[in-house]
Design an enzyme around this catalytic site. Structure first.
Site, short mmCIF file in Angstrom:
data_model
loop_
_atom_site.label_atom_id
_atom_site.label_comp_id
_atom_site.label_asym_id
_atom_site.label_seq_id
_atom_site.Cartn_x
_atom_site.Cartn_y
_atom_site.Cartn_z
N SER A 77 -4.44 -2.41 -0.11
CA SER A 77 -3.34 -3.29 0.29
C SER A 77 -3.91 -4.65 0.72
CB SER A 77 -2.59 -2.63 1.46
OG SER A 77 -1.62 -3.52 1.97
N GLY B 248 0.84 -1.19 0.00
CA GLY B 248 0.00 0.00 0.00
C GLY B 248 0.88 1.24 0.00
N THR B 249 1.98 1.17 0.74
CA THR B 249 2.92 2.29 0.81
C THR B 249 3.42 2.66 -0.58
OG1 THR B 249 3.60 1.65 3.04
CG2 THR B 249 5.14 3.03 1.78
N THR C 88 9.61 -7.45 -11.66
CA THR C 88 8.85 -8.69 -11.83
C THR C 88 7.78 -8.79 -10.75
OG1 THR C 88 10.78 -9.73 -12.79
CG2 THR C 88 9.05 -11.21 -12.00
N CYS D 295 2.85 1.78 12.16
CA CYS D 295 4.16 2.30 11.81
C CYS D 295 4.76 3.16 12.91
CB CYS D 295 4.06 3.14 10.54
SG CYS D 295 3.23 2.24 9.26
N ASN E 273 -6.74 4.98 9.71
CA ASN E 273 -6.24 3.76 10.33
C ASN E 273 -6.26 3.86 11.85
OD1 ASN E 273 -4.25 5.67 9.30
ND2 ASN E 273 -2.73 4.50 10.42
N HIS F 93 -2.77 -7.10 2.75
CA HIS F 93 -2.68 -7.69 4.08
C HIS F 93 -3.67 -7.12 5.09
CE1 HIS F 93 -0.17 -4.79 6.56
NE2 HIS F 93 0.01 -4.28 5.37
N1 PLP Z 1 -2.30 3.45 4.25
C1 PLP Z 1 -2.98 3.16 5.37
C2 PLP Z 1 -4.17 3.98 5.75
C3 PLP Z 1 -2.55 2.11 6.19
O1 PLP Z 1 -3.22 1.84 7.32
C4 PLP Z 1 -1.42 1.36 5.81
C5 PLP Z 1 -0.91 0.28 6.67
O2 PLP Z 1 -0.83 0.41 7.90
C6 PLP Z 1 -0.76 1.71 4.62
C7 PLP Z 1 -1.23 2.76 3.87
C8 PLP Z 1 0.46 0.98 4.16
O3 PLP Z 1 0.14 -0.24 3.56
P1 PLP Z 1 1.29 -1.36 3.48
O4 PLP Z 1 1.44 -1.91 4.86
O5 PLP Z 1 0.74 -2.37 2.50
O6 PLP Z 1 2.50 -0.69 2.98
#
Ligand code: PLP
Length: 384
Positions: A196, A69-70, A234, A322, A148, A198
């Site tokens: 994302s 997601g990042t 890839t 994080c 989040n 996971h």
């Molecule tokens: N954006 C939000 C709102 C999230 O909660 C998270 C993960 O905690 C992310 C982005 C990042 O996703 P990823 O863990 O797949 O990098």
């Protein structure tokens, strides 16, 4: 174990794990290869793409798989800003995930003007501030669909309409909304949207960016021609297969799951308010992802609560996954107006598929005792 940290990550669904294992055993081809074993993998990836696209109301060609997601957030922000060199302004909300916030700060250090939109006490973005910040030089507006940390849902449709009136594209980080509330790219009216795997019972290390057809975007990663020249590298083939399966499972059981999880979360919220004096609920009471329950326990340090709960095998979080290891006060709780000591007393419980009524009953038995004990040690007087 009682796991109340589904916003940090979710356990991989058994159907997802089975599908990934079978794929890993049977298919090693590179999807870019033109001979049959490569073609086959490409075909399988496109099936996953189809599932993801359909669940978002998008076309298959509008979905680009990424490494997280990042990465999808970085791709959306750097990709649109770089694609419009004549525009040197960016607007994000003050409560974004670090994947967006740090991308914005990085661009700010390179000279871009960044506006961090304020939020109200519930964490909802102030639309007048957006109207004031938009100029013909704005390259992108990025506001998350749901928080989040506190779950608050943003008025993305209105944000998109306001930005589009000025010809500015809109990105939304829907990582925490996808799978919990309806996320439809056409209804939201956004140009770019991040998800994302996971967070929806899929594997870690795979995300996706929805890019509305016609959006002006350049690659963030440079290299080969994968993902139709927009995301080099890839593909994480097994991860993408797992992502597709996680979405399929979500579609199959989501409608049943969500009301059950929300009911549990409501019972937890109500139980805490009834049993523990002087708590403060953080986030919007109704307009939020209901499975996220964030409370401040004034007089205490959240870490002490978290560690006490951990001794009872109950997993919660003190904020976003994080920031767990940093000493900083949550920027989200600060943005909704909490004093630092109140922010530092806040814990987040995020419920999911694994939770049961019994889990909630155990937490409602253990947590009040823990809070009472810790408050006694810290000489906190709830009557104060
Ligand atoms: N954006 C939000 C709102 C999230 O909660 C998270 C993960 O905690 C992310 C982005 C990042 O996703 P990823 O863990 O797949 O990098």
């Amino acid at each position: 174990m009682i796991y109340l940290d589904h916003n940090a990550t979710t356990p991989v669904d058994p159907a997802v794990a089975d599908k990934m294992c079978a794929f890993l055993r049977e298919h090693f081809g590179n999807p870019s290869s033109l001979y049959p074993i490569g073609r086959k993998v490409k075909e399988i990836l496109n099936e996953a793409r189809e599932h993801v696209a359909a669940s978002l109301g998008a076309a298959r060609g509008e979905i680009f798989f990424t490494g997280s997601g990042t990465e999808a957030d970085n791709f959306a922000i750097f990709g649109t800003v770089e694609a419009a060199p004549e525009r040197d302004e960016l607007i994000v909300s003050a409560i974004e995930h670090p994947a967006v916030l740090e991308s914005a700060r990085s661009l700010e250090r390179r000279g871009l003007k960044v506006t961090y939109l304020p939020v109200d006490g519930y964490g909802t973005v102030e639309l007048d501030a957006l109207r004031d910040a938009l100029t013909p030089r704005t390259a992108l507006v990025s506001v998350m669909t749901a928080s989040n940390e506190i779950g608050t849902i943003q008025p993305i449709e209105r944000i998109a309409a306001i930005a589009h009136e000025k010809g500015v594209p809109v990105h939304t980080d829907a990582v925490q909304a996808f799978g919990k509330i309806g996320v439809d790219v056409r209804r939201l009216g956004v140009d770019l949207l991040t998800i994302s795997a996971h967070k929806i019972y899929g594997p870690k290390g795979v995300g996706a960016l929805y890019v509305r057809r016609g959006t002006n975007l350049v690659p963030f990663l440079h290299g080969g021609h994968q993902e139709r020249n927009l995301r080099a590298g890839t593909e994480n083939t097994a991860g993408i297969v797992g992502f597709g399966e996680a979405v399929r499972v979500l579609e199959e059981r989501g409608r049943k799951d969500i009301p059950r999880i929300e009911k549990l979360a409501e019972a937890l919220k109500k139980g805490i308010e009834e049993r523990i004096p002087k708590v403060r609920f953080n986030g919007h009471p109704t307009n939020r992802v209901r499975s996220t329950v964030n409370f401040a326990f004034p007089g205490l340090e959240a870490e002490a609560i978290l560690l006490s709960l951990a001794t009872k095998d109950i997993c919660v979080s003190t904020g976003s996954a994080c920031s767990e290891e940093s000493e900083e006060v949550s920027h989200v709780l600060t943005a909704i107006g909490l004093r630092p000591e109140i922010a530092r007393s806040s814990i987040r419980m995020s419920l999911g598929r694994t939770n049961t009524e019994e889990d909630v009953a155990v937490v409602l038995r253990e947590l009040p005792e823990i809070i009472e004990k810790l408050r006694k040690i810290s000489a906190f007087d709830p009557k104060d």
